[in-house]
Motif scaffolding. Structure first.
Motif, PDB file in Angstrom:
ATOM      1  N   GLN A  39       0.837  -1.194   0.000  1.00  0.00           N
ATOM      2  CA  GLN A  39       0.000   0.000   0.000  1.00  0.00           C
ATOM      3  C   GLN A  39       0.870   1.241   0.000  1.00  0.00           C
ATOM      4  O   GLN A  39       2.025   1.210   0.409  1.00  0.00           O
ATOM      5  CB  GLN A  39      -0.920  -0.006   1.225  1.00  0.00           C
ATOM      6  N   GLY A  40       0.284   2.313  -0.475  1.00  0.00           N
ATOM      7  CA  GLY A  40       1.057   3.538  -0.511  1.00  0.00           C
ATOM      8  C   GLY A  40       0.255   4.698  -1.044  1.00  0.00           C
ATOM      9  O   GLY A  40      -0.946   4.591  -1.297  1.00  0.00           O
ATOM     10  N   VAL A  41       0.954   5.806  -1.169  1.00  0.00           N
ATOM     11  CA  VAL A  41       0.368   7.057  -1.613  1.00  0.00           C
ATOM     12  C   VAL A  41       1.083   7.467  -2.890  1.00  0.00           C
ATOM     13  O   VAL A  41       2.311   7.488  -2.934  1.00  0.00           O
ATOM     14  CB  VAL A  41       0.521   8.133  -0.507  1.00  0.00           C
ATOM     15  N   VAL A  42       0.291   7.746  -3.926  1.00  0.00           N
ATOM     16  CA  VAL A  42       0.836   8.051  -5.246  1.00  0.00           C
ATOM     17  C   VAL A  42       0.368   9.443  -5.650  1.00  0.00           C
ATOM     18  O   VAL A  42      -0.823   9.753  -5.565  1.00  0.00           O
ATOM     19  CB  VAL A  42       0.354   7.012  -6.290  1.00  0.00           C
ATOM     20  N   SER A  43       1.284  10.280  -6.076  1.00  0.00           N
ATOM     21  CA  SER A  43       0.913  11.623  -6.508  1.00  0.00           C
ATOM     22  C   SER A  43       0.106  11.551  -7.794  1.00  0.00           C
ATOM     23  O   SER A  43       0.358  10.712  -8.654  1.00  0.00           O
ATOM     24  CB  SER A  43       2.168  12.465  -6.763  1.00  0.00           C
ATOM     25  N   SER A  44      -0.843  12.472  -7.923  1.00  0.00           N
ATOM     26  CA  SER A  44      -1.581  12.589  -9.182  1.00  0.00           C
ATOM     27  C   SER A  44      -0.629  13.110 -10.247  1.00  0.00           C
ATOM     28  O   SER A  44       0.179  13.988  -9.995  1.00  0.00           O
ATOM     29  CB  SER A  44      -2.741  13.561  -8.995  1.00  0.00           C
ATOM     30  N   GLY A  45      -0.737  12.556 -11.431  1.00  0.00           N
ATOM     31  CA  GLY A  45       0.124  13.043 -12.503  1.00  0.00           C
ATOM     32  C   GLY A  45      -0.234  14.457 -12.929  1.00  0.00           C
ATOM     33  O   GLY A  45       0.619  15.213 -13.379  1.00  0.00           O
ATOM     34  N   SER A  46      -1.507  14.855 -12.754  1.00  0.00           N
ATOM     35  CA  SER A  46      -1.958  16.128 -13.323  1.00  0.00           C
ATOM     36  C   SER A  46      -2.194  17.210 -12.267  1.00  0.00           C
ATOM     37  O   SER A  46      -2.002  18.384 -12.534  1.00  0.00           O
ATOM     38  CB  SER A  46      -3.245  15.906 -14.115  1.00  0.00           C
ATOM     39  N   ASP A  47      -2.626  16.836 -11.080  1.00  0.00           N
ATOM     40  CA  ASP A  47      -2.988  17.829 -10.061  1.00  0.00           C
ATOM     41  C   ASP A  47      -2.035  17.701  -8.879  1.00  0.00           C
ATOM     42  O   ASP A  47      -2.020  16.690  -8.180  1.00  0.00           O
ATOM     43  CB  ASP A  47      -4.438  17.571  -9.612  1.00  0.00           C
ATOM     44  N   ILE A  48      -1.247  18.739  -8.656  1.00  0.00           N
ATOM     45  CA  ILE A  48      -0.191  18.668  -7.644  1.00  0.00           C
ATOM     46  C   ILE A  48      -0.770  18.532  -6.238  1.00  0.00           C
ATOM     47  O   ILE A  48      -0.116  18.037  -5.323  1.00  0.00           O
ATOM     48  CB  ILE A  48       0.730  19.906  -7.770  1.00  0.00           C
TER      49      ILE A  48
END
Ligand SMILES: [Zn+2]
Length: 164
Positions: A39-48
């Motif tokens: 499990q983890g946290v992934v940044s959105s590619g489009s919205d910072i």
């Protein structure tokens, strides 16, 4: 504090595993093998300002991805989204493909270690808060002010260095 957290929090030393290869923290700021999930946290590619909470259950391979506000990820259309792909990629960098495959109970071929392609699970929603609260706690330690004095919150930090 619930029972699941207590073993993790009450230990006086947490095994710190050095990344097998360097990771880009901006893309996947948090990844762990814990509570029976990758499990983890992934940044959105489009919205910072947006992050996705992604997880894959060990054994069943049930996967889920949503924003930290529990909005389902639009990329989940019967198959894992790009955030789950990024999560697996970063987990392989962090832990090595053998460890990730063993944890998830996936058989990978040595010459083509495609962990995601070997999953046989389906979409199984998991509340984002479970994963996200662990991420926030993890961040809280990073945000402690610099000091040379003892920090009670970090008493568990192993003095003996990194476990490999
Ligand atoms: Zn997603």
């Amino acid at each position: 504090m619930d029972a699941q957290d207590s073993a993790w929090e009450q230990g006086s030393a947490v095994r710190v595993v050095a990344p097998v290869q360097p990771r880009k923290l901006a893309k996947v700021p948090f990844v762990e093998l814990a509570d029976g999930r990758l499990q983890g946290v992934v940044s959105s590619g489009s919205d910072i300002d947006r992050v996705y909470v992604s997880s894959i259950a060990a054994g069943s391979h049930g996967y889920h991805c949503s924003t930290n506000n529990n909005r389902p990820c639009g990329g989940l259309r019967g198959s894992p989204c790009k955030h789950l792909q990024a999560l697996v990629d970063e987990a392989v960098l962090q832990y090595g493909v053998d460890r990730v495959a063993r944890y998830l109970h996936v058989d990978v071929e040595e010459d083509s270690p495609d962990v995601l392609g070997r999953l046989h699970g389906e979409h199984e929603p998991v509340p984002a808060a479970i994963v996200f609260s662990r991420f926030l706690r993890h961040l809280a330690y990073l945000e402690l002010p610099d000091t040379t004095g003892p920090i009670p919150e970090l008493h568990w930090f192993p003095a003996g260095g990194v476990v490999r």
